[in-house]
Design an enzyme around this catalytic site. Sequence first.
Site, PDB file in Angstrom:
ATOM      1  N   ASP A  25       0.865  -1.593  -0.042  1.00 45.27           N
ATOM      2  CA  ASP A  25      -0.204  -0.124  -0.081  1.00 45.27           C
ATOM      3  C   ASP A  25       0.921   1.083   0.218  1.00 45.27           C
ATOM      4  O   ASP A  25       0.616   2.244  -0.971  1.00 45.27           O
ATOM      5  CB  ASP A  25      -1.100   0.524   0.930  1.00 45.27           C
ATOM      6  CG  ASP A  25      -0.142  -0.738   2.504  1.00 45.27           C
ATOM      7  OD1 ASP A  25       1.241  -0.292   2.860  1.00 45.27           O
ATOM      8  OD2 ASP A  25      -1.532  -0.339   3.330  1.00 45.27           O
TER       9      ASP A  25
ATOM     10  N   ASP B 117       6.933   4.038   3.299  1.00 48.77           N
ATOM     11  CA  ASP B 117       7.851   5.122   4.919  1.00 48.77           C
ATOM     12  C   ASP B 117       9.011   5.072   4.613  1.00 48.77           C
ATOM     13  O   ASP B 117       9.245   5.351   4.070  1.00 48.77           O
ATOM     14  CB  ASP B 117       6.150   4.540   5.783  1.00 48.77           C
ATOM     15  CG  ASP B 117       6.491   5.744   6.474  1.00 48.77           C
ATOM     16  OD1 ASP B 117       6.414   7.385   6.792  1.00 48.77           O
ATOM     17  OD2 ASP B 117       6.703   5.850   7.778  1.00 48.77           O
TER      18      ASP B 117
ATOM     19  N   LYS C 241       6.679   8.025   0.527  1.00 44.34           N
ATOM     20  CA  LYS C 241       6.961   8.981   0.705  1.00 44.34           C
ATOM     21  C   LYS C 241       7.973   9.096   0.977  1.00 44.34           C
ATOM     22  O   LYS C 241       8.827   9.150   2.166  1.00 44.34           O
ATOM     23  CB  LYS C 241       6.191   8.768   2.290  1.00 44.34           C
ATOM     24  CG  LYS C 241       4.944   9.148   3.085  1.00 44.34           C
ATOM     25  CD  LYS C 241       4.436   9.346   4.222  1.00 44.34           C
ATOM     26  CE  LYS C 241       3.211   9.126   4.576  1.00 44.34           C
ATOM     27  NZ  LYS C 241       3.082   8.570   5.825  1.00 44.34           N
TER      28      LYS C 241
ATOM     29  N   ASP D 262      -5.401   2.412   6.839  1.00 44.15           N
ATOM     30  CA  ASP D 262      -5.529   2.881   8.277  1.00 44.15           C
ATOM     31  C   ASP D 262      -5.532   3.266   9.511  1.00 44.15           C
ATOM     32  O   ASP D 262      -4.107   3.292   9.272  1.00 44.15           O
ATOM     33  CB  ASP D 262      -5.721   1.664   8.327  1.00 44.15           C
ATOM     34  CG  ASP D 262      -4.315   0.852   9.637  1.00 44.15           C
ATOM     35  OD1 ASP D 262      -3.642   0.641   8.586  1.00 44.15           O
ATOM     36  OD2 ASP D 262      -5.543   0.723  11.025  1.00 44.15           O
TER      37      ASP D 262
HETATM   38  P1  IMP Z   1       7.402   1.283   6.798  1.00 44.90           P
HETATM   39  O1  IMP Z   1       8.379  -0.067   6.723  1.00 44.90           O
HETATM   40  O2  IMP Z   1       8.515   2.641   7.045  1.00 44.90           O
HETATM   41  O3  IMP Z   1       7.936   1.432   5.311  1.00 44.90           O
HETATM   42  O4  IMP Z   1       6.292   1.031   6.934  1.00 44.90           O
HETATM   43  C1  IMP Z   1       5.252   0.937   6.649  1.00 44.90           C
HETATM   44  C2  IMP Z   1       3.954   0.416   7.047  1.00 44.90           C
HETATM   45  O5  IMP Z   1       3.283   1.290   8.007  1.00 44.90           O
HETATM   46  C3  IMP Z   1       2.744   0.408   5.713  1.00 44.90           C
HETATM   47  O6  IMP Z   1       2.970  -0.803   5.271  1.00 44.90           O
HETATM   48  C4  IMP Z   1       1.783   1.207   6.667  1.00 44.90           C
HETATM   49  O7  IMP Z   1       1.159  -0.277   6.985  1.00 44.90           O
HETATM   50  C5  IMP Z   1       2.510   1.967   7.449  1.00 44.90           C
HETATM   51  N1  IMP Z   1       2.387   3.913   6.930  1.00 44.90           N
HETATM   52  C6  IMP Z   1       2.871   3.942   6.589  1.00 44.90           C
HETATM   53  N2  IMP Z   1       2.997   5.099   6.499  1.00 44.90           N
HETATM   54  C7  IMP Z   1       1.480   5.035   6.753  1.00 44.90           C
HETATM   55  C8  IMP Z   1       0.052   6.173   6.262  1.00 44.90           C
HETATM   56  O8  IMP Z   1       0.620   7.257   6.362  1.00 44.90           O
HETATM   57  N3  IMP Z   1      -0.979   5.617   6.418  1.00 44.90           N
HETATM   58  C9  IMP Z   1      -0.666   4.627   7.085  1.00 44.90           C
HETATM   59  N4  IMP Z   1       0.012   3.895   6.974  1.00 44.90           N
HETATM   60  C10 IMP Z   1       0.924   4.384   6.794  1.00 44.90           C
HETATM   61 MG    MG Z   2       0.606  -1.863   6.020  1.00 41.35          MG
END
Ligand code: IMP
Ligand code: MG
Length: 186
Positions: free
Chosen positions: A104, A107, A135, A163
């Site tokens: 989805d 981040d 992002k 969510d």
């Molecule tokens: P990462 O490991 O920091 O890249 O985290 C990714 C996960 O964090 C995604 O699969 C989402 O479940 C959650 N996530 C990151 N940013 C958002 C946001 O803006 N809204 C909702 N979920 C987010």
């Molecule tokens: Mg997720």
Amino acid sequence: MTQRELQRGVGEVLIDEDRLQSRIRDLGAEISAHYEGRELLLVGVLKGAVFFMADLMRQIQVPCEIDFMAISSYGTGTDSSGVVRILKDLDINIEGRHVLVVEDIIDSGLTLSYLVRNLESRGPASVEVCALLTKPERREIDVDVRYVGFEIPNKFVIGYGLDFAERYRNLPFVGVLHDDLMPEGL
Ligand code: IMP
Ligand code: MG
């Protein structure tokens, strides 16, 4: 939650339904061209990617299968730590398969980076990533994402699978979480 309460969580609509669907058609065409003559395995990351994956798959013209993984990253509710645990593994063996991970949102990139390394160790023919949202400002680790739907600013978004505390996944668009609901430090 009534429809009214649901909509109240939204500060602004970032990507409306038409833009989402039109971009997904383009991604489907790009993916279909790239995998022409091959068979594809879409690996969805539960739960957020389910909505995007269902729409994306219907725009892909090559034979494809789906499977799912559930992972949890230790950390606070909104920040991942990079320490990842597999809660549900794939049902099928991906050796020799062309795998496309469907996410989805990316981040920090920590969750995905772990996941890609984990899948690569299983001897697939290829592993690529398709993320609906990214992002770039938040990225902490370099991950190679071949297909990206939209680059978005550093805001907490909800809807279309995404969510906030398990709510709002059912919004048909991507919106920014309302300021009043935003936890401290975000
Ligand atoms: P990462 O490991 O920091 O890249 O985290 C990714 C996960 O964090 C995604 O699969 C989402 O479940 C959650 N996530 C990151 N940013 C958002 C946001 O803006 N809204 C909702 N979920 C987010
Ligand atoms: Mg997720």
